[in-house]
Structure formats: C-alpha cells, structure tokens
Design a protein around this motif. Structure first.
Motif, short mmCIF file in Angstrom:
data_model
loop_
_atom_site.label_atom_id
_atom_site.label_comp_id
_atom_site.label_asym_id
_atom_site.label_seq_id
_atom_site.Cartn_x
_atom_site.Cartn_y
_atom_site.Cartn_z
N GLY A 1 -2.51 -7.90 -1.98
CA GLY A 1 -1.29 -7.16 -1.72
C GLY A 1 -0.47 -6.87 -2.96
N GLN A 2 -1.04 -7.15 -4.14
CA GLN A 2 -0.31 -6.90 -5.38
C GLN A 2 -0.47 -5.46 -5.84
OE1 GLN A 2 -1.49 -9.33 -8.71
NE2 GLN A 2 0.32 -8.81 -9.89
N PHE A 3 -1.65 -4.87 -5.60
CA PHE A 3 -1.91 -3.50 -6.00
C PHE A 3 -1.91 -2.58 -4.79
CE2 PHE A 3 -4.72 -5.05 -9.79
CZ PHE A 3 -3.57 -5.42 -10.47
N ARG A 4 -1.50 -1.35 -5.02
CA ARG A 4 -1.56 -0.35 -3.97
C ARG A 4 -3.02 0.05 -3.74
NH1 ARG A 4 2.37 2.74 -4.86
NH2 ARG A 4 3.14 1.98 -6.86
N GLU A 5 -3.30 0.73 -2.66
CA GLU A 5 -4.66 1.16 -2.34
C GLU A 5 -5.08 2.29 -3.27
OE1 GLU A 5 -6.92 0.10 -0.23
OE2 GLU A 5 -5.78 -1.43 0.84
N VAL A 6 -6.07 2.02 -4.10
CA VAL A 6 -6.65 3.03 -4.98
C VAL A 6 -8.17 2.90 -4.89
CG1 VAL A 6 -4.69 3.01 -6.56
CG2 VAL A 6 -6.65 1.50 -7.00
N ALA A 37 1.80 -2.45 -6.30
CA ALA A 37 2.34 -2.04 -5.01
C ALA A 37 3.85 -2.25 -4.97
CB ALA A 37 1.67 -2.83 -3.89
N ASP A 38 4.53 -1.43 -4.19
CA ASP A 38 5.97 -1.61 -3.99
C ASP A 38 6.22 -2.98 -3.39
OD1 ASP A 38 6.38 0.95 -4.89
OD2 ASP A 38 6.48 1.84 -2.89
N ILE A 92 -5.77 -5.60 -4.77
CA ILE A 92 -5.52 -4.91 -3.49
C ILE A 92 -5.57 -5.90 -2.34
CG2 ILE A 92 -6.44 -3.21 -1.87
CD1 ILE A 92 -7.45 -1.63 -4.32
#
Length: 209
Positions: free
Chosen positions: A144-149, A196-197, A141
C-alpha cells in the motif's frame, strides 16, 4: 570459498582496478596482471581472452549489484529504490576511482554492438536488474506504499533514468548536474510518480496532507 573461487574473485578485483586506471580501450591482460598478485598465466588459465574475461566481469558486477541491493532488503521499497539510485549513479564510494571505473564501463558498453557475447551479457544484466526493480515496485504496491503502476514499465523507465544519469556524470565530468539528477529521480520518479496518497512520508510516520 574454494581456492579456484578465490582466484577468480582476485582476478575480478584486479580487473576493476585495471579498468579504473586504464579505461576499457587501453585495457590489456597484462594491465590486469599488473594488478594481480599472482601470475599472468593464471589469468589465461581461467579466461581464454580479454573478451571472455570482460563477459565474466559484467556477470560479476551484476552479482555484486544485486548483493548490495539485497543487503538493504529489510528497508522499505522506497528506500531500496533510493539506494539503487545512489549505487548506480554515484557508486558506493563516490570517489575518483568510481568515476574512472564508470568511464571505463561507458567505453565497454559503447563496444557492445560490435561484440555479440558482451552485448548478450549486458542484455542479461539489464533484464535481471529490471526484474529486481519490478519486484521492489510490486512489494511497494502490495504494502500500500506505492500506487498501482505497471511494474515492468516502471522498471524500464527507472533503469533508463539511473543509467542515463551515470553516463551523464561520466561524459560531463564535474559539470554534470549529478546531484540534481539524483534529486529529480527521487522526487519525480519515486515520490511524485510512485508513492501512493497517504503513504508514509518517512520512517517517522509522517503522512501527506
């Protein structure tokens, strides 16, 4: 490594081999001693009982798992989750001994409700492994590779999925859809749910359209 540490490590290795050969239900100190190149009395010197040895062995497995995961610490978070999936579901070798060992582990876990010390160690293992997973998710996160979870909630889901796939492989044997399970975890729990997109699709730098 001290002489005592080396002896305990040898006992852990012997326990692994004995579990893979005999399973948990038929495991005895003598079976472990048969895999140990020193005396049975040395095992009793370090461990009061089979139950005491099993608790120590589960702690040993946790250390080994974390070491394997940390060996890939330079990899990106997505690849680290994929590596965890392979280690837990398929083992490092993916061979017959690994499956036999996973069978023994399943038997051991089934006994934990009746053995408070073993259950306590399994609870601790689970807590620490979920912590490792959550830390990897936070790293992704922040990068910036993973979306916010929610990292802890995701870790509980991911941990349950990989442990379930491992158990499924043991219970169903060659008929288990293990390859499909691993592919599904990678696709749905990592790529579709977590990535993440616009994040890199691969080390080659491809991005989602």
């Amino acid at each position: 490594m001290t002489g005592e540490d080396s002896t305990r490590e040898a006992i852990m290795d012997a326990t692994f081999r004995a579990l893979a050969t005999h399973g948990y239900a038929d495991l005895t100190i003598q079976a472990i001693a048969d895999e140990f190149d020193k005396s049975k009395s040395l095992i009793h010197y370090h461990f009061d009982s089979k139950a005491d040895l099993m608790v120590a062995f589960m702690a040993h497995l946790l250390e080994g798992f974390i070491d394997e995961v940390e060996a890939g610490a330079d990899a990106d978070p997505r690849d680290r989750l994929r590596r965890m999936t392979e280690i837990v579901v398929c083992g490092l070798g993916g061979d017959e001994e690994t499956r036999d060992f996973h069978t023994a582990l399943l038997g051991m876990r089934a006994q934990s409700p009746f053995d408070a010390d073993l259950q306590d160690q399994l609870v601790e293992n689970d807590r620490l492994i979920r912590g490792v997973i959550a830390d990897v998710v936070r790293e992704g996160i922040d990068a910036g590779q993973f979306r916010e979870v929610d990292p802890e909630r995701y870790a509980a889901l991911f941990r349950s999925a990989i442990e379930g796939a491992q158990s499924h492989d043991v219970i169903l044997g060659d008929d288990a859809p293990t390859e499909e399970a691993v592919a599904g975890i990678e696709s749905y729990l990592i790529d579709d749910l977590l990535v993440a997109d616009g994040a890199d699709e691969s080390a080659g730098g491809e991005t989602e359209s």
